[in-house]
Design an enzyme around this catalytic site. Structure first.
Site, PDB file in Angstrom:
ATOM      1  CD  GLU A  87      -2.911   1.539   2.549  1.00  0.00           C
ATOM      2  OE1 GLU A  87      -2.740   0.854   3.098  1.00  0.00           O
ATOM      3  OE2 GLU A  87      -3.776   2.248   1.825  1.00  0.00           O
ATOM      4  CG  ASP A 102      -3.115  -2.417   4.516  1.00  0.00           C
ATOM      5  OD1 ASP A 102      -2.839  -2.187   4.815  1.00  0.00           O
ATOM      6  OD2 ASP A 102      -4.570  -2.481   3.691  1.00  0.00           O
ATOM      7  CB  ILE A 106      -1.658  -0.071   9.263  1.00  0.00           C
ATOM      8  CG1 ILE A 106      -0.301  -0.248  10.323  1.00  0.00           C
ATOM      9  CG2 ILE A 106      -3.258  -0.402  10.652  1.00  0.00           C
ATOM     10  CD1 ILE A 106      -0.075   0.773  11.331  1.00  0.00           C
ATOM     11  CG  ASP A 107      -6.745  -3.176   5.634  1.00  0.00           C
ATOM     12  OD1 ASP A 107      -7.034  -1.954   5.240  1.00  0.00           O
ATOM     13  OD2 ASP A 107      -8.433  -3.571   6.218  1.00  0.00           O
ATOM     14  CB  THR A 167      -4.484   3.859   8.409  1.00  0.00           C
ATOM     15  OG1 THR A 167      -3.866   2.766   7.458  1.00  0.00           O
ATOM     16  CG2 THR A 167      -3.330   4.808   9.034  1.00  0.00           C
ATOM     17  CG  ASP A 197      -7.668  -2.452   1.152  1.00  0.00           C
ATOM     18  OD1 ASP A 197      -6.826  -1.991   2.109  1.00  0.00           O
ATOM     19  OD2 ASP A 197      -8.033  -1.195   0.439  1.00  0.00           O
TER      20      ASP A 197
HETATM   21  C1  IPD Z   1      -9.425   0.907   4.230  1.00  0.00           C
HETATM   22  C2  IPD Z   1      -9.727   0.494   4.990  1.00  0.00           C
HETATM   23  C3  IPD Z   1     -11.092   1.059   4.783  1.00  0.00           C
HETATM   24  C4  IPD Z   1     -11.600   0.626   3.612  1.00  0.00           C
HETATM   25  C5  IPD Z   1     -10.576   0.585   2.679  1.00  0.00           C
HETATM   26  C6  IPD Z   1      -9.264   0.943   2.675  1.00  0.00           C
HETATM   27  P1  IPD Z   1      -6.637   1.747   4.909  1.00  0.00           P
HETATM   28  O1  IPD Z   1      -7.340   0.767   4.148  1.00  0.00           O
HETATM   29  O2  IPD Z   1      -9.900  -0.590   4.990  1.00  0.00           O
HETATM   30  O3  IPD Z   1     -12.102  -0.281   6.079  1.00  0.00           O
HETATM   31  O4  IPD Z   1     -13.218   1.212   3.485  1.00  0.00           O
HETATM   32  O5  IPD Z   1     -11.176   0.543   1.385  1.00  0.00           O
HETATM   33  O6  IPD Z   1      -8.711   1.433   1.513  1.00  0.00           O
HETATM   34  O7  IPD Z   1      -6.218   2.617   3.892  1.00  0.00           O
HETATM   35  O8  IPD Z   1      -7.054   1.582   6.530  1.00  0.00           O
HETATM   36  O9  IPD Z   1      -4.785   0.367   3.929  1.00  0.00           O
END
Ligand code: IPD
Length: 271
Positions: free
Chosen positions: A59, A80, A82-83, A85, A210
């Site tokens: 990411e 990813d 940290i999913d 964040t 993600d």
């Molecule tokens: C996001 C989270 C969020 C989702 C987004 C993602 P990130 O990831 O998972 O819940 O709605 O589609 O991009 O930016 O925190 O790694």
């Protein structure tokens, strides 16, 4: 991979106890912390020491740009760091490190580690899905009117036309299902479906990093993953629907109908 993710999880846990400082990326709601970058570096450098010729998609773009990369038949790690964040920054414990390994455009290995809730989900193709080393199964729910559905109300869908679709879908789901919930982490939503705590999940926006791990967890736990319009799931397509059963998946697709959102694909170069 597990050893590296365990190390990264310790780092993430330690970082949540400190004052969290963040920066913004594409817009004021797209957040990143130094911990995201450190974990991505740790994982990619650690994996590269063993697999120098594999493809890496992360990411935060440690290994080059994050988007505009094609998914090929080559062995590919999709990371990813940290999913969720935003959750991480606030100390809301739905957030995880997500790593998927794909080969011949198919998911082979998955790990989603949430050190705050001490939940480590793992899967290997044809070998089942596990939570902290115990096997997990999807709920088996077949009826939307009895289902708990997950969705992310994404800031990328705040533009009025998209917002109307996003909220219209949420309203229809709320009127039909038991409830509609949101965690703020696409990877955690997929983990919740895999462990049977949620019955379905859909989102119009997630990036490949993600979902790369979570989709294998759902499938290995007995669930289905597809496109929200009913076709095959496309990792780079920025759209996902997961369900405990094909019957439930079809009812969700039917309910969403033509209220669909398409974002630029992950394999298109970003403007
Ligand atoms: C996001 C989270 C969020 C989702 C987004 C993602 P990130 O990831 O998972 O819940 O709605 O589609 O991009 O930016 O925190 O790694």
């Amino acid at each position: 991979m597990c050893r590296l993710v365990d190390k990264a999880a310790k780092h993430m846990n330690a970082a949540t106890k400190k004052m969290r400082v963040f920066e913004t990326k594409d817009n004021y709601l797209d957040l990143v912390t130094e911990t995201d970058r450190e974990i991505e570096r740790l994982l990619i450098e650690g994996l590269k020491a063993h697999f120098p010729n594999y493809i890496y998609i992360g990411e935060e773009g440690t290994s080059g740009t994050s988007s505009g990369r094609k998914l090929t038949d080559q062995p590919t790690w999709i990371i990813d760091p940290i999913d969720g964040t935003t959750n991480f920054i606030h100390g809301f414990p739905y957030t995880c490190i997500s790593v998927g390994f794909w080969l011949n455009k198919k998911p082979e290995l998955a790990i989603c580690h949430n050190p705050l809730l001490e939940m480590k989900f793992t899967a290997r193709r044809n070998c089942g899905a596990y939570l902290n080393e115990s096997p997990i199964r999807v709920s088996g729910q077949t009826k939307l009117e009895r289902a708990l559905i997950m969705n992310e109300l994404n800031s990328a869908n705040f533009e009025p036309k998209l917002m109307a679709i996003q909220m219209g879908n949420a309203q229809k789901m709320l009127q039909k299902a038991h409830t509609l919930q949101t965690t703020g982490s696409a990877a955690m939503d997929l983990c919740l479906v895999a462990m049977g705590a949620a019955d379905g999940y859909y989102e119009f926006y997630p990036h490949s990093w993600d979902t790369a791990a979570g989709v294998l967890l759902v499938r290995e736990a007995g669930g289905v993953v597809m496109d929200p319009a009913g076709g095959e799931f496309d990792l780079m397509g920025r759209r996902v629907l997961a369900a405990a059963t094909p019957q439930l998946g079809c009812q969700m697709v039917e309910l969403l109908g033509d209220m669909q959102i398409y974002h630029p694909r992950d394999d298109e170069p970003s403007k």
